[in-house]
Design a protein around this motif. Sequence first.
Motif, short mmCIF file in Angstrom:
data_model
loop_
_atom_site.label_atom_id
_atom_site.label_comp_id
_atom_site.label_asym_id
_atom_site.label_seq_id
_atom_site.Cartn_x
_atom_site.Cartn_y
_atom_site.Cartn_z
N PHE A 21 0.84 -1.20 0.00
CA PHE A 21 0.00 0.00 0.00
C PHE A 21 0.88 1.25 0.00
N ILE A 22 0.29 2.32 -0.54
CA ILE A 22 0.93 3.64 -0.52
C ILE A 22 0.07 4.55 0.36
N VAL A 23 0.70 5.12 1.37
CA VAL A 23 0.00 6.02 2.29
C VAL A 23 0.43 7.45 1.99
N THR A 24 -0.54 8.29 1.65
CA THR A 24 -0.29 9.71 1.44
C THR A 24 -0.57 10.45 2.74
N CYS B 190 -10.94 7.27 13.04
CA CYS B 190 -11.20 6.43 11.88
C CYS B 190 -12.63 5.94 11.93
N GLU B 191 -13.22 5.74 10.76
CA GLU B 191 -14.58 5.21 10.71
C GLU B 191 -14.61 3.74 11.09
N ASP B 192 -13.60 2.97 10.69
CA ASP B 192 -13.53 1.56 11.02
C ASP B 192 -12.77 1.37 12.33
N THR B 193 -12.84 0.17 12.86
CA THR B 193 -12.06 -0.14 14.05
C THR B 193 -10.58 -0.20 13.69
N GLY C 232 -8.42 2.56 -0.07
CA GLY C 232 -9.45 3.52 0.28
C GLY C 232 -9.57 3.81 1.75
N SER C 233 -8.75 3.21 2.58
CA SER C 233 -8.81 3.51 4.02
C SER C 233 -8.39 4.96 4.26
N TYR C 234 -9.08 5.58 5.20
CA TYR C 234 -8.86 7.01 5.48
C TYR C 234 -8.94 7.20 6.99
N CYS D 39 -4.25 10.75 6.62
CA CYS D 39 -3.66 9.61 5.92
C CYS D 39 -4.70 8.96 5.03
N SER D 40 -4.37 8.81 3.77
CA SER D 40 -5.23 8.11 2.81
C SER D 40 -4.42 6.98 2.18
#
Length: 554
Positions: free
Chosen positions: A269-272, A492-495, A503-505, A523-524
């Motif tokens: 993954f690439i985290v911006t 974060c929206e998720d746990t 698409g994790s943000y 972080c995206s």
Amino acid sequence: MTFGTVMDSSDSEQNRKCCNIRLEMSYPDGRKLPKDTRSCVGGFRYEGHKKQLRPRYAQSDIGEPFIPKFSAIASEGQKLPPPTDDWADNTTVLTGMTTDSFTMDEKMIYTAPIGRVVGRRCSRLVWLLASSLLCVISVVSAPIMCSLPIIAPHFGFSMPAIQCDVDCEGLLFLMAVKTVFLVIAIGVLYWRKAMADMPRLYFVRAALTFLVMFILFAFWLFYVVRIMFERYDNYKYIVSYSTSLLDALLWTHYLSVVLLELRRLRAQFIVTIVRDPDGEMHTLNIGAGSIQEAATEILRFYTTRFSSFNIHLDNARQSAVAKQSGMQGATAGFKMYNIEQFGGQETVSEVNTRALMEAAARRRIGGYTEVMQEELDFEKRLKKRKYRLIAAAEDAFSHVQNTAEGGQKTVINNQMDSLTAAQNVFTWIVRPLTKFLKTTRLQSRHPSGEVTRHIERCLTLKLSHRTFLQRFFSDRIPQQEVVTESKWSVICEDTVSSGVQNGSYFVLKSHNSDIDCGVQLVCSVSSIPFFNLTEQAKSSNEKFALKISNESAV
């Protein structure tokens, strides 16, 4: 706003008759009563010379009515209370000086966490004690299994005689070597300080812990039932069984290395990462893992790769820009007034919020010249003071001579030690240095004592003035004390224990009082695509033609 009065014709005639009856009443001796100017119906007064009824109040339910059961306006429903004579003294008006105005900063999407609570400290302490006890049991289990048949008869438990030949002794030596390997492997991988305290359970580590517990329980259960209770007399088999336990533990340790260390090395993954509020951006490659593991790697990357955030300089520049463009504070200067609601605070609708944002954006766009001019003036002022400091430092360092330079033993007057020379250099550059630090809002980060010691170190090691000034020109602000703990939270929206996916943000918010104060890391996550690489043959046609026209320049 005005209030009307509704009355039908029959009611008006009845009230007029009532008033006439009261006016024709007289005393017993024949004298007429004086003219009655009181209200025959609450809220109305009769004036004979005008022959009409003039409303005295805005509503008919004010005062004591002559006919109590009649109220045309009150029958229409509940009305707002009428304004009194002292309405101007008891009315609150929302202006720019009140605190009930609407700003975009008042909406909090989360609750700021508090410091470390006792429950988390206790859970961490219990986890450390339990893991340490499990490691000790894993190391000593195999030697205890080999020693029990020897020491059991001394405690009244009968065991057959032990016979150990050359093969058995070789297995004992192999077991000792594997035990040493297991101790070293556990010490290297687990006996170290944790990099972060995660908010939720680390599933991979917990799963490995339960796996080790299951292996120990299964081996000990088989050992007690089949060897101790049945008094098995083949000692070579007992040693081999103990060695098998060490093999299982070593393979489990190898599995933990793969899951905890090697799995994260392969970039997936690439985290911006964008830092708020200055907008500095970097990218980071991470492997598979949970969101809390990714947050730990991001914070380590942020600590080493990002420049230091100077909140004092950021606030000063924002205030200067707002003052230059005519806007005070962080908002655009728009206020919301609620003149119809008495008491309480009305929530701002989405339409009003969008209108406020559009109006603020138009105002900001209109004042871009002031913002640009302020930025240019600041950069010009900063460069001017920077080059003044460079010139002063170069002049000061050039006047300091080292008595041992070049191996010469010539006698030089006014010799000084390193501390005195550093103090003289500091006196030479203190004025331009102070102006530069005030411009960058770093005077609190560079006290005079630290600057003097830095000059002394540079003079002792024969460093140049540019090396000395790099401490003040660098993007990394030096820390005056050791930072033992850095407090952050994950939004974060998720746990946070769920896996990272495309698409994790999430947002990492700093709760430090000094360093990184007010910093948020947005972080995206995006996945690295699969590359379909094919081979293309080289073209065999390598002939070219020269095209020349009448307009070509030769």
